[in-house]
Scaffold this motif. Structure first.
Motif, PDB file in Angstrom:
ATOM      1  N   UNK A  74       0.837  -1.201   0.000  1.00 23.37           N
ATOM      2  CA  UNK A  74       0.000   0.000   0.000  1.00 23.37           C
ATOM      3  C   UNK A  74       0.867   1.245   0.000  1.00 23.37           C
ATOM      4  N   UNK A  75       2.016   1.176   0.679  1.00 24.12           N
ATOM      5  CA  UNK A  75       2.906   2.330   0.716  1.00 24.12           C
ATOM      6  C   UNK A  75       3.446   2.632  -0.681  1.00 24.12           C
ATOM      7  N   UNK A  76       3.813   1.600  -1.418  1.00 23.97           N
ATOM      8  CA  UNK A  76       4.292   1.817  -2.788  1.00 23.97           C
ATOM      9  C   UNK A  76       3.195   2.429  -3.646  1.00 23.97           C
ATOM     10  N   UNK A  77       1.969   1.970  -3.485  1.00 18.88           N
ATOM     11  CA  UNK A  77       0.863   2.534  -4.259  1.00 18.88           C
ATOM     12  C   UNK A  77       0.682   4.015  -3.944  1.00 18.88           C
ATOM     13  N   UNK A  78       0.789   4.363  -2.641  1.00 19.37           N
ATOM     14  CA  UNK A  78       0.615   5.776  -2.276  1.00 19.37           C
ATOM     15  C   UNK A  78       1.768   6.629  -2.811  1.00 19.37           C
ATOM     16  N   UNK A  79       2.961   6.083  -2.797  1.00 19.50           N
ATOM     17  CA  UNK A  79       4.116   6.807  -3.341  1.00 19.50           C
ATOM     18  C   UNK A  79       3.918   7.076  -4.824  1.00 19.50           C
ATOM     19  N   UNK A  80       3.499   6.043  -5.548  1.00 12.29           N
ATOM     20  CA  UNK A  80       3.246   6.233  -6.982  1.00 12.29           C
ATOM     21  C   UNK A  80       2.116   7.235  -7.205  1.00 12.29           C
ATOM     22  N   UNK A  81       1.084   7.153  -6.350  1.00 14.34           N
ATOM     23  CA  UNK A  81      -0.042   8.068  -6.503  1.00 14.34           C
ATOM     24  C   UNK A  81       0.317   9.519  -6.244  1.00 14.34           C
ATOM     25  N   UNK A  82       1.361   9.755  -5.448  1.00 19.30           N
ATOM     26  CA  UNK A  82       1.811  11.122  -5.177  1.00 19.30           C
ATOM     27  C   UNK A  82       2.774  11.640  -6.230  1.00 19.30           C
ATOM     28  N   UNK A  83       3.078  10.809  -7.216  1.00 15.26           N
ATOM     29  CA  UNK A  83       3.934  11.254  -8.306  1.00 15.26           C
ATOM     30  C   UNK A  83       5.425  11.184  -8.039  1.00 15.26           C
ATOM     31  N   UNK A  84       5.826  10.403  -7.058  1.00 11.00           N
ATOM     32  CA  UNK A  84       7.259  10.245  -6.786  1.00 11.00           C
ATOM     33  C   UNK A  84       7.919   9.516  -7.957  1.00 11.00           C
ATOM     34  N   UNK A  85       9.057  10.040  -8.422  1.00  7.37           N
ATOM     35  CA  UNK A  85       9.838   9.359  -9.448  1.00  7.37           C
ATOM     36  C   UNK A  85      10.619   8.230  -8.764  1.00  7.37           C
ATOM     37  N   UNK A  86      10.270   6.984  -9.040  1.00  8.80           N
ATOM     38  CA  UNK A  86      10.933   5.846  -8.422  1.00  8.80           C
ATOM     39  C   UNK A  86      11.874   5.208  -9.438  1.00  8.80           C
ATOM     40  N   UNK A  87      13.132   5.166  -9.098  1.00  5.86           N
ATOM     41  CA  UNK A  87      14.151   4.584  -9.980  1.00  5.86           C
ATOM     42  C   UNK A  87      14.692   3.321  -9.315  1.00  5.86           C
ATOM     43  N   UNK A  88      14.150   2.159  -9.707  1.00  2.00           N
ATOM     44  CA  UNK A  88      14.639   0.893  -9.169  1.00  2.00           C
ATOM     45  C   UNK A  88      15.802   0.374 -10.015  1.00  2.00           C
ATOM     46  N   UNK A  89      16.586  -0.525  -9.430  1.00  2.00           N
ATOM     47  CA  UNK A  89      17.724  -1.142 -10.119  1.00  2.00           C
ATOM     48  C   UNK A  89      18.670  -0.089 -10.694  1.00  2.00           C
ATOM     49  N   UNK A  90      18.858   0.982  -9.939  1.00  2.00           N
ATOM     50  CA  UNK A  90      19.706   2.077 -10.420  1.00  2.00           C
ATOM     51  C   UNK A  90      21.184   1.839 -10.141  1.00  2.00           C
ATOM     52  N   UNK A  91      21.512   0.831  -9.336  1.00  2.00           N
ATOM     53  CA  UNK A  91      22.905   0.582  -9.004  1.00  2.00           C
ATOM     54  C   UNK A  91      23.373   1.463  -7.856  1.00  2.00           C
ATOM     55  N   UNK A  92      24.660   1.473  -7.635  1.00  2.00           N
ATOM     56  CA  UNK A  92      25.256   2.253  -6.549  1.00  2.00           C
ATOM     57  C   UNK A  92      25.189   3.742  -6.862  1.00  2.00           C
TER      58      UNK A  92
END
Length: 470
Positions: free
Chosen positions: A96-114
């Motif tokens: 649910x936290x991930x859904x709320x983060x996405x709903x707030x328009x946060x740019x999420x960059x997964x697998x970005x490395x170090x």
């Protein structure tokens, strides 16, 4: 340039990103691998799943005792690991936290490395991402602290233990804290011959002494070898069937062998590759990022939260500090990290948990009552056939304030939460004793301990308190 950049997507980072975006900041969240950090992918979630499998094995061994015929059972470890992957995937997918983060328009960059600092306001990742931000929050977590001795390259971390594809016939576990005990307990349940080693006088040195003693006794009853009071670990070397550890105990050189050795001696800040000097961020003498009460680092626009700061390295506390860091990053330094009632515990066999002061700590500054109820004198543990352990309340005699609660036994972690709520509400032990908690339950044992504490106090004018029938 964005307003707030959060580096790390564990509990601290996720709550920081959610809070910052909720306050209207343009926010980005950068994760080295997948969302959720160690808690979801390499910590409490997979560990608790393995511990649940160990619990099911224990329950299965009791079937005949309760008149249930069973033709036998066995552990299919590869299938269990598949289940762990399913649980981790489901929790990550349905967050649910991930859904709320996405709903707030946060740019999420997964697998970005170090991620590393280029300058105080700019970072770049090893996979080509470059970001600039007005405020930056470091939430990169912690990593297992290495044991610096000859042959240490032959050892493994707790993370390696959770990714084994088969149960090893034998195991050395070096480190008697929470992580080491979880590894040792789970693999003992799965059939490994485990030897647990601890420098210093006892395992669980930060817990109440009675907790340490009870867990040690239970582990030994389960067939685990517990060796404490080591002077030092000297080296590791290859052995015909795995690895040999040489150590000193009571001034004498000794050795032990097993198929593999797991080192779990504590945590360090995960700052490798961040290049903190490029931003001017200072660390303390232990290598953790130094922060003030507002989670600010030595650089005013850079904040830090969670395990990377070296404070209580637990999921709820990380989430709280992420919330505080983001609030102050957006609004300015207005919200200090609040005093916390922090229950801690581990899903070992038996479980143990505690909140507040140990009895020894409390006696240094208070005239205390230590009220203990053994689980073999309580209804629910007898019903369940889980009578190992106790519940202890530590109470200030004059004020009736509950200073601490320590539990060993079945459902200890959940049981302790009741005491934590009572402590946070500053509920006198007399009031806790008067709550008619449901019967028969494990949490009711806390109420019984509160009643025992009252037996050592002068009664009020309105007579004796209610005695819980637990």
């Amino acid at each position: 340039m964005i307003d707030v950049l959060v580096i790390g997507a564990g509990p601290a980072g996720a709550f920081a990103a959610h809070r910052a975006a909720g306050l209207g900041a343009r926010t980005a969240l950068v994760a080295r691998e997948e969302f959720g950090g160690m808690a979801a992918n390499d910590g409490p979630v997979p560990v608790r799943t393995l511990a649940h499998a160990a619990r099911l094995l224990r329950e299965a061994r009791q079937l005949d005792r309760y008149g249930i015929a069973a033709d036998g059972f066995r552990l299919d470890y590869p299938r269990l690991l598949d289940r762990v992957d399913e649980v981790v995937h489901d929790i990550r997918t349905h967050s649910a936290l991930r859904d709320r983060i996405d709903g707030l328009g946060v740019q999420v960059h997964e697998h970005a490395g170090t991620t590393r600092f280029v300058d105080p306001y700019t970072v770049e990742t090893s996979r080509g991402l470059r970001l600039q931000a007005t405020k930056i929050i470091l939430c990169t977590g912690g990593v297992s602290r290495p044991l610096v001795v000859p042959g240490a390259e032959l050892t493994h971390t707790h993370s390696d233990a959770w990714t084994l594809r088969e149960v090893p016939p034998s195991m050395l576990v070096i480190g008697g804290g929470a992580t080491g005990l979880q590894v040792a307990s789970v693999f003992t349940a799965f059939g490994s011959r485990v030897q647990l080693f601890q420098t210093g006088p006892r395992i669980l040195p930060s817990e109440d002494a009675d907790v340490s003693a009870a867990v040690t006794a239970a582990f030994r009853e389960h067939g685990m070898v517990v060796r404490d009071e080591l002077d030092a670990v000297r080296s590791f070397e290859k052995a015909p069937d795995g690895v040999r550890m040489r150590f000193i105990q009571n001034g004498t050189l000794d050795s032990a062998e097993a198929a593999l050795a797991i080192v779990a001696i504590g945590w360090s800040a995960d700052t490798a590759g961040l290049d903190l000097p490029a931003a001017g961020v200072e660390t303390d003498e232990r290598g953790f990022v130094r922060v003030d009460a507002y989670q600010r680092t030595s650089v005013p626009h850079v904040f830090a939260a969670g395990d990377v700061t070296g404070r209580l390295m637990l999921v709820p506390q990380a989430a709280q500090s992420g919330f505080v860091a983001a609030t102050n990053a957006v609004r300015g330094p207005e919200l200090p990290l609040w005093d916390q009632i922090s229950p801690v515990g581990s899903f070992t066999d038996p479980e143990y948990a505690g909140v507040g002061l140990t009895e020894t700590q409390a006696r240094q500054e208070h005239d205390v009552i230590a009220a203990t109820v053994r689980l073999d004198a309580a209804a629910r543990p007898i019903i369940d056939g889980r009578t190992t352990g106790f519940c202890k309340l530590v109470v200030d005699r004059a004020s009736q304030r509950i200073l601490g609660c320590h539990v060993v036994g079945e459902r200890a972690v959940e049981t302790t939460q009741l005491a934590a709520v009572a402590m946070a509400a500053r509920m006198p032990v007399r009031e806790l004793a008067r709550i008619p908690l449901s019967f028969p339950t494990y949490s009711a044992i806390v109420g019984r301990a509160a009643y025992v504490a009252l037996c050592h106090l002068s009664p009020d004018a309105d007579g004796s308190p209610y005695e819980p029938p637990c």
